[in-house]
Enzyme design. Structure first.
Site, mmCIF file in Angstrom:
data_model
loop_
_atom_site.group_PDB
_atom_site.id
_atom_site.type_symbol
_atom_site.label_atom_id
_atom_site.label_comp_id
_atom_site.label_asym_id
_atom_site.label_seq_id
_atom_site.Cartn_x
_atom_site.Cartn_y
_atom_site.Cartn_z
ATOM 1 N N ARG A 105 0.857 -1.177 0.000
ATOM 2 C CA ARG A 105 0.000 0.000 0.000
ATOM 3 C C ARG A 105 0.894 1.228 0.000
ATOM 4 O O ARG A 105 1.831 1.317 0.777
ATOM 5 C CB ARG A 105 -0.961 0.041 1.189
ATOM 6 C CG ARG A 105 -1.987 1.171 1.066
ATOM 7 C CD ARG A 105 -3.056 1.119 2.147
ATOM 8 N NE ARG A 105 -3.904 -0.052 2.030
ATOM 9 C CZ ARG A 105 -5.018 -0.238 2.753
ATOM 10 N NH1 ARG A 105 -5.377 0.657 3.667
ATOM 11 N NH2 ARG A 105 -5.740 -1.323 2.603
ATOM 12 N N SER A 203 -8.478 0.698 0.026
ATOM 13 C CA SER A 203 -9.550 0.819 1.009
ATOM 14 C C SER A 203 -9.975 2.275 1.177
ATOM 15 O O SER A 203 -10.448 2.896 0.237
ATOM 16 C CB SER A 203 -9.106 0.197 2.338
ATOM 17 O OG SER A 203 -10.185 0.082 3.228
ATOM 18 N N ASP A 361 -17.014 1.945 3.378
ATOM 19 C CA ASP A 361 -15.838 2.632 2.860
ATOM 20 C C ASP A 361 -15.731 2.294 1.370
ATOM 21 O O ASP A 361 -16.528 1.501 0.847
ATOM 22 C CB ASP A 361 -14.587 2.266 3.653
ATOM 23 C CG ASP A 361 -14.220 0.797 3.571
ATOM 24 O OD1 ASP A 361 -15.083 -0.008 3.146
ATOM 25 O OD2 ASP A 361 -13.090 0.431 3.931
ATOM 26 N N ASP A 365 -15.502 -3.048 2.568
ATOM 27 C CA ASP A 365 -15.235 -4.082 3.567
ATOM 28 C C ASP A 365 -15.483 -3.582 4.991
ATOM 29 O O ASP A 365 -15.496 -4.376 5.926
ATOM 30 C CB ASP A 365 -13.826 -4.664 3.420
ATOM 31 C CG ASP A 365 -12.713 -3.673 3.687
ATOM 32 O OD1 ASP A 365 -12.990 -2.459 3.794
ATOM 33 O OD2 ASP A 365 -11.542 -4.111 3.789
ATOM 34 N N LYS A 479 -13.196 -9.106 6.848
ATOM 35 C CA LYS A 479 -14.278 -8.170 7.139
ATOM 36 C C LYS A 479 -15.112 -7.951 5.883
ATOM 37 O O LYS A 479 -14.594 -7.946 4.769
ATOM 38 C CB LYS A 479 -13.743 -6.853 7.690
ATOM 39 C CG LYS A 479 -12.667 -6.178 6.887
ATOM 40 C CD LYS A 479 -12.119 -4.989 7.645
ATOM 41 C CE LYS A 479 -10.944 -4.354 6.914
ATOM 42 N NZ LYS A 479 -9.730 -5.195 7.000
#
Length: 657
Positions: A105, A203, A361, A365, A479
């Site tokens: 990320r 995310s 979001d 998730d 999640k």
């Protein structure tokens, strides 16, 4: 000079000095270090170094110019090279974006330290090489790997580039041809019995970021040693393979499949988690929900699953309904930010007479919840721990409802939560007779632990983390904000029809039955690693000897019952004094449990210069003075922060509200 100072700070080390990144928000440090720069006799030599590239940097530049085939990022590095901007090139090329259990990320930009085509190609080559060593040729061709992507800039490109590399290596590849929610990738892995999967998403990060989230064959996020082995294989496969860049014939390959039927299967599986009687309640309910996709991918999945379980259609926040990589209406596309992120949702709810807001979001998730008090007209934004309490209760209720033959026996059932999340599930377990397991922070731990329990014939009802992440059922071992939204909305319908409660009234009822749980969490910025080490070393040597910790606060007013230190393996609640949870000497985490029920965890952040604390008052059932418990918690937390962190002495910067 001024531009350099805005980006860097100077700190003395021995006789010399070095450049370090200065967070733009911390202008105080710039002022603090300015005299050092101006007075240091070493300053000119430091600036002189920027006039030429080091041998290592020169090699990195040459490799980039040779390997990168993306015109934009290639031009960026070439232009910096032509301008002799060695400071910027050093920032972009001298370190690699590290691959860990969360995958990759980072910011989308040129260089080995960014998310871009070349770094993705190198990562896919490393992952592919590692998977070829773990699985035989037949498994590669028959089971394959899944790739999904969200609506961020470059997400589709990164997924296609990766898929092309795996196809070139002989793998069957399931590549979604549409934007998908992150939970669909781990679901698809288990649905098709794949070897693994990748979701390209950052995310709820800022718009300039992207990420590469890797799952293994069990449908859970990778954990050690997979991360280290993948990283090693990336480093061994840095030079792009012959056909890595050419994606022109990707969609013509016989090895490529669009796994769209898995989406239909997912909707069916969500429907199966609700009994017909609850869906009947849904069909007769007038409860409406305002929904925000936060400029992400969630809306089509919410639309389909709500219809499948007979809920009324959501009232969408139109400005945030479609995926938009610019996230134009929010500063941060993160519903966890609270009312600031839900401003348009609240406006939409007020204008339509809705009292419930659900928001995912951008990769769907996570799930946020807000409800309106119809008496006061005020909106309440729930914490992840409060939502976890509601969904945990709902999971127990549904299991008992679906399995009346068990006569309330939950002895084979489990719930999980991360160590920094509320202990409300533990309170449920103590009263209801099921098992509660605490894991390290992150769903990679809960997902893998769930898979172990399922393999042992156990039933896992629910898992959650305080960062608004919820796993309802085991359809997805991660999640899942879509299924969580379905269950919260169904719970709201049920409570209104059968118990005549709102969600907030039910939460208070849960506290009365199982014990009040009040949470207080925050953090401090600390930019000096040696200060962080000093703070935690002091707590571990409190009486002047190793492994001696504080035994009370406020001059013995509140006594400590147990201490768990996951940095060195101490856990005084265990008979042998050793921690059950995994220990990591590279990170700081100490939990103090007090005799009056307060539990507080002190830990460092793995990605930011922060010292965090997570406190919770875990009261016994029957303790009805909620306000008194809140006041006690606030007093204790203030004392712990002052006595343990010593913010003034250590120059810690508090979180800004």
């Amino acid at each position: 000079m001024i531009h350099l100072l805005q980006q860097r700070r100077i700190s003395k080390r021995g006789e010399g000095a070095s450049l370090e990144l200065l967070p733009s928000r911390d202008q105080k440090l710039l002022i603090y270090f300015l005299p050092t720069l101006l007075s240091s006799t070493q300053a000119p030599s430091l600036l002189d170094r920027s006039t030429m590239a080091s041998h290592e940097l020169r090699e990195a530049i040459d490799r980039w110019l040779k390997w990168d085939k993306n015109e934009k990022t290639l031009y960026e590095i070439k232009s910096l090279n032509d301008a002799s901007n060695w400071i910027k090139l050093n920032d972009l090329l001298s370190t690699r974006l590290a691959f860990g259990t969360a995958g990759l990320r980072g910011k989308m930009r040129a260089g080995f330290n960014g998310m871009n085509d070349l770094v993705i190609a190198q990562t896919a080559q490393g992952l592919c090489t590692y998977m070829k060593a773990q699985f035989n040729d037949n498994e590669q061709k028959t089971r394959g790997i899944v790739f999904g992507y969200d609506g961020r800039h470059n997400s589709k490109r990164f997924a296609e580039l990766s898929a092309n590399i795996f196809i070139g290596a002989g793998f069957k590849v399931y590549l979604y041809k549409r934007l998908v929610a992150t939970p669909l990738v781990p679901f698809t892995i288990r649905h098709f019995n794949c070897l693994g999967g990748v979701m390209v998403t950052a995310s709820h990060n800022p718009k300039d970021d992207n990420g590469y989230k890797v799952y293994w064959s069990n449908g859970a996020q990778i954990i050690t040693p997979h991360d280290k082995n993948i990283q090693s294989n990336i480093i061994s496969n840095l030079e792009p393979w012959a056909d890595s860049w050419d994606t022109s014939n990707l969609y013509e390959s016989e090895l490529l499949i669009d796994p769209k039927e898995a989406i239909e299967a997912y909707v069916v599986r969500v429907r199966e988690t609700l009994p017909p009687s609850i869906m009947e309640v849904n069909s007769q309910s007038n409860v409406r929900v305002v929904y925000s996709a936060m400029h992400g991918v969630g809306y089509p999945f919410i639309e389909d699953t709500f219809a499948a379980i007979k809920l009324q259609p959501v009232i969408a926040v139109e400005e945030q309904k479609e995926a938009d990589p610019e996230f134009p209406t929010v500063v941060f596309p993160n519903p966890e930010e609270g009312k600031s992120a839900l401003e348009l949702s609240i406006k939409r709810a007020d204008s339509t007479g809705c009292n419930i807001i659900l928001a995912n979001d951008p990769d769907a998730d996570r799930l946020a919840l807000a409800t309106k008090n119809t008496t006061t007209g005020k909106w309440k934004v729930y914490t992840g721990n409060e939502i976890g309490a509601l969904l945990g209760w709902w999971a127990i209720y549904l299991h008992k409802h679906v399995h009346p033959e068990a006569d309330g026996d939950l002895s084979n059932c489990y719930m999980l939560a991360s160590t920094v999340s509320s202990k409300i599930l533990r309170a449920f377990a103590q009263k209801e007779g099921f098992h509660f397991i605490e894991t390290l922070t992150g769903f990679k731990w809960m997902g893998n632990e769930t898979e172990k329990l399922l393999s042992a014939g156990k039933t896992v009802l629910f898992a959650f983390e305080e960062a608004i992440g919820f796993m309802f059922s085991t359809n997805v071992l991660d999640k899942d904000g879509i299924s969580a939204a379905c269950h919260l909305a169904s719970m709201a319908c049920y409570l209104e029809a059968k118990e005549h409660f709102t969600l907030d009234e039910k939460l208070q009822n849960i506290y009365k039955e199982y014990g009040f749980h009040y949470n207080k969490s925050s953090y401090f910025f600390c930019y000096e690693q040696k200060t962080i080490k000093k703070i935690f070393a002091r707590l571990r040597n409190f009486a002047g000897a190793p492994k001696t910790y504080p035994n009370s606060i406020l001059q013995d007013k509140y006594k400590i019952k147990h201490i768990r230190d996951l940095t060195n393996g101490v856990d005084t609640s265990q008979a042998d004094g050793k921690a059950i949870l995994p220990v990591s000497a590279s990170s700081e985490m100490i939990t103090f449990t007090f005799e009056n029920g307060l539990v507080i965890t002190l830990r460092t952040s793995g990605t930011e210069p922060k010292i965090k604390y997570y406190a919770e008052m875990c009261a016994e059932p029957g303790q009805a003075d909620f306000d008194g418990l809140i006041n006690t918690t606030n007093d204790m937390v203030a004392a712990i922060v002052e006595e343990f962190f010593q913010p003034s002495e250590n120059n810690l910067t508090p979180k800004t509200n």
